[in-house]
Design an enzyme around this catalytic site. Structure first.
Site, PDB file in Angstrom:
ATOM      1  N   TYR A  98       0.946  -1.131  -0.124  1.00 50.06           N
ATOM      2  CA  TYR A  98       0.084   0.024  -0.039  1.00 50.06           C
ATOM      3  C   TYR A  98       0.787   1.346   0.176  1.00 50.06           C
ATOM      4  O   TYR A  98       0.416   2.192  -0.689  1.00 50.06           O
ATOM      5  CB  TYR A  98      -1.089  -0.093   1.357  1.00 50.06           C
ATOM      6  N   GLU A 140      -8.203  -7.667   5.113  1.00 57.16           N
ATOM      7  CA  GLU A 140      -7.216  -8.598   4.527  1.00 57.16           C
ATOM      8  C   GLU A 140      -6.530  -9.617   5.888  1.00 57.16           C
ATOM      9  O   GLU A 140      -6.507 -10.601   5.529  1.00 57.16           O
ATOM     10  CB  GLU A 140      -6.227  -8.054   3.620  1.00 57.16           C
ATOM     11  N   TYR A 190     -13.703 -18.644  -4.785  1.00 59.25           N
ATOM     12  CA  TYR A 190     -12.699 -18.734  -6.002  1.00 59.25           C
ATOM     13  C   TYR A 190     -11.317 -18.958  -5.529  1.00 59.25           C
ATOM     14  O   TYR A 190     -11.013 -18.814  -4.274  1.00 59.25           O
ATOM     15  CB  TYR A 190     -13.128 -17.750  -7.132  1.00 59.25           C
ATOM     16  N   GLN A 206      -8.534 -15.369 -11.669  1.00 63.59           N
ATOM     17  CA  GLN A 206      -9.498 -15.899 -10.687  1.00 63.59           C
ATOM     18  C   GLN A 206     -10.224 -16.981 -11.282  1.00 63.59           C
ATOM     19  O   GLN A 206     -11.144 -16.729 -12.127  1.00 63.59           O
ATOM     20  CB  GLN A 206      -9.992 -15.089  -9.756  1.00 63.59           C
ATOM     21  N   SER A 208     -13.910 -19.701 -10.123  1.00 62.75           N
ATOM     22  CA  SER A 208     -14.722 -20.001  -9.313  1.00 62.75           C
ATOM     23  C   SER A 208     -14.700 -21.770  -8.828  1.00 62.75           C
ATOM     24  O   SER A 208     -14.338 -22.453  -9.923  1.00 62.75           O
ATOM     25  CB  SER A 208     -16.301 -19.973  -9.428  1.00 62.75           C
ATOM     26  N   GLY A 268     -20.124 -17.245 -16.065  1.00 60.27           N
ATOM     27  CA  GLY A 268     -20.401 -16.785 -14.925  1.00 60.27           C
ATOM     28  C   GLY A 268     -21.341 -17.747 -14.377  1.00 60.27           C
ATOM     29  O   GLY A 268     -21.610 -17.739 -13.170  1.00 60.27           O
ATOM     30  N   PHE A 383     -14.964 -11.328 -12.402  1.00 59.32           N
ATOM     31  CA  PHE A 383     -13.473 -11.441 -12.440  1.00 59.32           C
ATOM     32  C   PHE A 383     -12.906 -10.357 -13.437  1.00 59.32           C
ATOM     33  O   PHE A 383     -11.565 -10.606 -13.752  1.00 59.32           O
ATOM     34  CB  PHE A 383     -13.036 -12.981 -12.866  1.00 59.32           C
ATOM     35  N   GLY A 384     -13.677  -9.394 -13.981  1.00 56.31           N
ATOM     36  CA  GLY A 384     -13.180  -8.389 -14.166  1.00 56.31           C
ATOM     37  C   GLY A 384     -13.115  -7.146 -13.643  1.00 56.31           C
ATOM     38  O   GLY A 384     -13.448  -7.495 -12.490  1.00 56.31           O
TER      39      GLY A 384
END
Length: 393
Positions: A98, A140, A190, A206, A208, A268, A383-384
């Site tokens: 970060y 996180e 996922y 990623q 699923s 999807g 996943f976009g």
């Protein structure tokens, strides 16, 4: 936390910053990748960088968070940040990164806005960034702790033990642990998959999980759509090793027993299959309506599985839309064109679970809101890059 003075500064300068984000974010990424080229090769999605989608996603996140500080909406803030935190955890993002992002982002802001970035303006936006970053870092950390891993240490080697062609352009891969056991997952979650490409980059996408959460293996499906999926289609077979992450994701079954509306488009369908598998295993009796849109029946991945799982539910119903289909197959359950809620019974108390391309998510979200489904009951997975809205509608 923003002071009242800093909040007023954010309010006064937000229009100027928002108006310049389309220029700020590309400059930010150029500076970041020039200093840290490994991030472009091994962490960020290169395809979305080239298309401009990732810079738009960052801009949307910043603007949405800023507006939520001016008009506090804790539920919406939590919704946005939880989704980002799950994605970051699946990539192994750590707190130290970060600071790297901060330095290059603020360099880009100063470069674009110049003298308008007074010390007071810089201080307010700096505080806003770290407020957002600290919330994400905390979320996180909780996700890593829940998964039983150290921050960022999400990666493991697994072996492909099965490969099945589930449509002309989609393969399903089954994974087993190289040693020990695979971590448990919640239906709808996922994993990230990192693959080595010919130019030396290790790109991540990623996918699923579609199998049963009670099985000792993982299963996911890959539609041919880009450089990572092409690698998986062309180079990964039974016996090969894959580098994958611990499961994450918040598109999971709600804790209550309210009716469910599961709507997907194209590949999807995979998180929907994960959810339906869990519902089928426990013979869930609630009303479950499954809506799916695809280009054609012959290229639809998991067409038979989607139907079988829905049929196994005591109160399951499946309606599908195809852009290309013979008129003779049209019925109440098979329709032509794009998905629409015309003629679909929509219970206002339902939880809506959406997964598909960004345009599909946006249009269907609006459709469900128009049918008086509360925004808090609409959950989604994509996943976009997420093009986050700054308003409620």
């Amino acid at each position: 936390m923003l002071s009242d003075t800093q909040r007023a500064t954010i309010a006064a300068t937000l229009p100027a910053v928002e108006g310049s984000l389309a220029e700020i974010t590309p400059r930010f990424y150029r500076g970041l990748f020039a200093a840290h080229p490994d991030l472009l090769d091994n962490l960020f999605n290169r395809t979305h960088q080239k298309s401009g989608e990732q810079p738009q996603a960052l801009a949307g996140s910043i603007a949405a968070f800023a507006r939520l500080q001016l008009e506090p909406d804790v539920r919406r803030q939590r919704f946005i940040l939880d989704r980002i935190a799950h994605k970051h955890a699946s990539l192994g993002v750590t707190a130290e990164q970060y600071a790297v992002v901060h330095d290059h982002l603020f360099a880009a802001i100063v470069e674009v806005l110049g003298a308008a970035v007074t010390p007071e303006v810089a201080d307010a936006w700096d505080q806003l960034y770290w407020d957002m970053a600290d919330l994400l870092i905390s979320s996180e950390a909780d996700l890593y702790a829940e998964a039983g891993v150290e921050p960022g240490q999400v990666w493991r080697e697994v072996r492909v033990i099965g490969r099945e062609q589930v449509s002309p352009d989609t393969v399903a891969l089954t994974l087993a642990p190289v040693e020990g056991q695979l971590p448990s997952f919640r239906p709808g979650q996922y994993i990230s998959v990192q693959v080595p490409l010919l130019d030396g980059a290790r790109q991540i996408r990623q996918y699923s999980l579609t199998g049963s959460a009670g099985e000792p293996t993982w299963r996911f499906s890959v539609k041919l759509a880009g450089e990572v999926s092409a690698h998986l289609h062309e180079h990964v077979f039974e016996g090969d090793l894959l580098h994958v992450s611990t499961p994450f994701g918040d598109l999971i079954l709600p804790d209550d027993d309210a009716p469910l509306l599961l709507a997907s488009a194209g590949i999807g369908c995979t998180p929907v299959i994960g959810l339906l598998t869990a519902l089928s295993e426990r013979r869930d009796a609630r009303p479950v309506t499954v809506l799916h849109a695809d280009r054609s029946r012959d290229r639809q991945p998991h067409r038979g599985m989607l139907a079988a799982l829905t049929d196994s539910l005591p109160s399951g119903r499946l309606i599908q839309w195809y852009e290309n289909a013979s008129p003779h197959v049209v019925s109440d359950a098979v329709r032509l064109g794009q998905m629409s809620l015309d003629g679909v019974a929509v219970d206002r108390n339902s939880h809506v679970m959406l997964c598909g391309p960004t345009g599909f998510l946006s249009s269907m979200r609006e459709a469900f809101l128009d049918h008086e489904i509360d925004e808090s009951r609409i959950h989604y997975e994509t996943f976009g890059p997420e093009l986050l809205r700054t308003g409620a509608r």
